[in-house]
Scaffold this active site. Structure first.
Site, PDB file in Angstrom:
ATOM      1  N   CYS A   1       0.401  -1.592  -0.232  1.00  0.00           N
ATOM      2  CA  CYS A   1       0.657   0.041   0.307  1.00  0.00           C
ATOM      3  C   CYS A   1       1.065   1.230  -0.512  1.00  0.00           C
ATOM      4  CB  CYS A   1      -0.578  -0.868   0.828  1.00  0.00           C
ATOM      5  SG  CYS A   1      -1.768   1.368   1.494  1.00  0.00           S
TER       6      CYS A   1
ATOM      7  N   CYS B   1      -0.061   4.071   2.917  1.00  0.00           N
ATOM      8  CA  CYS B   1       0.502   3.631   3.743  1.00  0.00           C
ATOM      9  C   CYS B   1       1.758   3.803   4.150  1.00  0.00           C
ATOM     10  CB  CYS B   1      -0.169   1.510   4.061  1.00  0.00           C
ATOM     11  SG  CYS B   1      -1.553   1.408   3.974  1.00  0.00           S
TER      12      CYS B   1
END
Length: 303
Positions: free
Chosen positions: A39, A42
Site C-alpha cells: 500500500c 500506507c
C-alpha cells in the site's frame, strides 16, 4: 472479541490484539494503523503516525501497526475495506476514526481534542502532580525573600523537567532577585518557543524589565520631596519609582506611579501606567496586592 469456534491462528491473532491493543488501551489512547506492505499511501502515512506517536508518547498515546495481510481476521472484525485505516481506541472501545488525518498537524489536532475528553493516564500528568508541590515550595521561598535557596530548588527542578515553563520562569525570577540579570535574560531567551508563550514567562520578563529600569537612587527622600513639590515633573516621578523598586519598596513605587497617572494619564504615551502594569505582572496578577492596586488604578482611570 470472542474466540469460541475460531481456528488456532485466529485465536492467536485475537490474543495478540488483546495483549498489544486492548490491554494498553485501558490506560492509554492506542492508535491502530491498518496497513499493508503493498500500500503506497500506507507507506506515506506511516512515518507521520510514528512521529506523532513518539511526540505524544508522554501524553499517553501508543501506536500499534496491524498488517491486514497477516491479520485478516482482525481487519475483518473492524470492517476494514480500504487502507490505510486508522482508529483510536480507549478502554477497549473505538474512540475515533483518524483515517481522514493525513498530515502531522491534522493528526495532532484530532489527538489534542481526544486527550481533552478522555481520562488518559499520561506521563506528563504524573510528572506535573509530582512537580506541583515542589514548585509551590520554591515560590514560597522566593516570596519570602530567600532567592539563593529558591534558585537552588529551581535548579533541581529544572534537571527533572528542563522544558517546564513555570520552572524556567521561576528560576529566571530568582536570578533577577539575585541581580544576575544577564543570566536571567539568557535563560528566558533559551526557552522553547511554545514554553515561552506561557503567562509565567511573561511575568519573569516583566520582572527582568523592571530590574533593568529600576536604578538605585542615592537620595530617595530628596527625590521624593522634589516630586512632591512639582507633581508635573513626571520624569522625576519615574526615576523615583525606579529607585523605590530598586530598594524593594513596591508599595511606595506603586503610589508614585499612581500619583503620576492621576496627574497626567497620557504623559510620555502612558509611560507611568505601562510601568505600573509591568509591576503588576512581575508580582503576579493573582496576588491580592495587585488586586488592591488595580482597584486604585481603575478609580483613577474611570472614576
Amino acid at each position: 472479541m470472542a474466540t469460541l469456534g475460531l481456528s488456532p491462528d485466529d485465536k492467536d491473532a485475537v490474543e495478540t490484539f488483546r495483549r498489544d491493543v486492548v490491554d494498553p488501551s485501558m490506560t492509554h489512547l492506542v492508535i491502530i494503523d491498518f496497513w499493508a506492505e503493498w500500500c503506497g499511501p500506507c507507506k506515506a502515512l506511516g512515518p507521520v503516525l510514528e512521529k506523532v506517536a513518539e511526540d505524544y508518547a508522554s501524553k499517553g498515546v501508543k501506536l500499534v501497526k496491524i498488517d491486514v495481510d497477516a491479520n485478516k481476521f482482525i481487519a475483518a472484525q473492524f470492517q476494514v475495506r480500504s487502507i490505510p485505516t486508522v482508529y483510536a481506541m480507549f478502554q477497549g472501545q473505538l474512540a475515533a476514526d483518524l483515517t481522514s488525518a493525513r498530515t502531522e498537524s491534522q493528526l495532532k489536532a484530532m489527538l489534542d481534542q481526544l486527550l481533552k475528553q478522555l481520562p488518559i493516564q499520561s506521563d506528563d500528568a504524573a510528572q506535573e502532580a509530582e512537580l506541583e508541590p515542589l514548585i509551590a515550595m520554591a515560590e514560597q521561598v522566593l516570596g519570602e525573600g530567600d532567592a539563593t535557596r529558591a534558585l537552588s530548588i529551581y535548579d533541581q527542578l529544572a534537571e527533572m523537567a528542563p522544558d517546564h515553563a513555570v520552572i524556567a520562569a521561576g528560576r529566571a525570577r530568582a536570578l533577577v532577585a539575585l541581580d544576575r540579570l544577564d543570566e536571567a535574560e539568557a535563560a528566558l531567551a533559551a526557552m522553547p518557543e511554545d514554553a515561552a508563550k506561557a503567562p509565567e514567562v511573561a511575568r519573569a520578563r516583566s520582572a527582568l524589565d523592571l530590574a533593568r529600569s529600576a536604578t538605585p537612587v542615592a537620595d530617595l527622600s530628596g527625590l521624593a520631596a522634589k516630586v512632591a513639590g512639582d507633581p508635573d515633573d513626571h520624569a522625576s516621578a519615574m526615576e523615583l519609582a525606579g529607585g523605590q523598586m530598586a530598594a524593594g519598596d513596591r508599595d511606595a513605587a506603586a503610589e508614585t506611579l499612581l500619583r503620576s497617572i492621576d496627574t497626567d494619564k497620557d504623559w510620555n504615551e502612558g509611560a507611568a501606567r505601562q510601568q505600573l502594569l509591568k509591576l503588576f505582572e512581575a508580582v503576579g496578577l493573582e496576588d491580592p496586592w495587585v488586586s488592591a492596586q488595580r482597584r486604585k488604578l481603575s478609580a483613577i482611570l474611570f472614576g
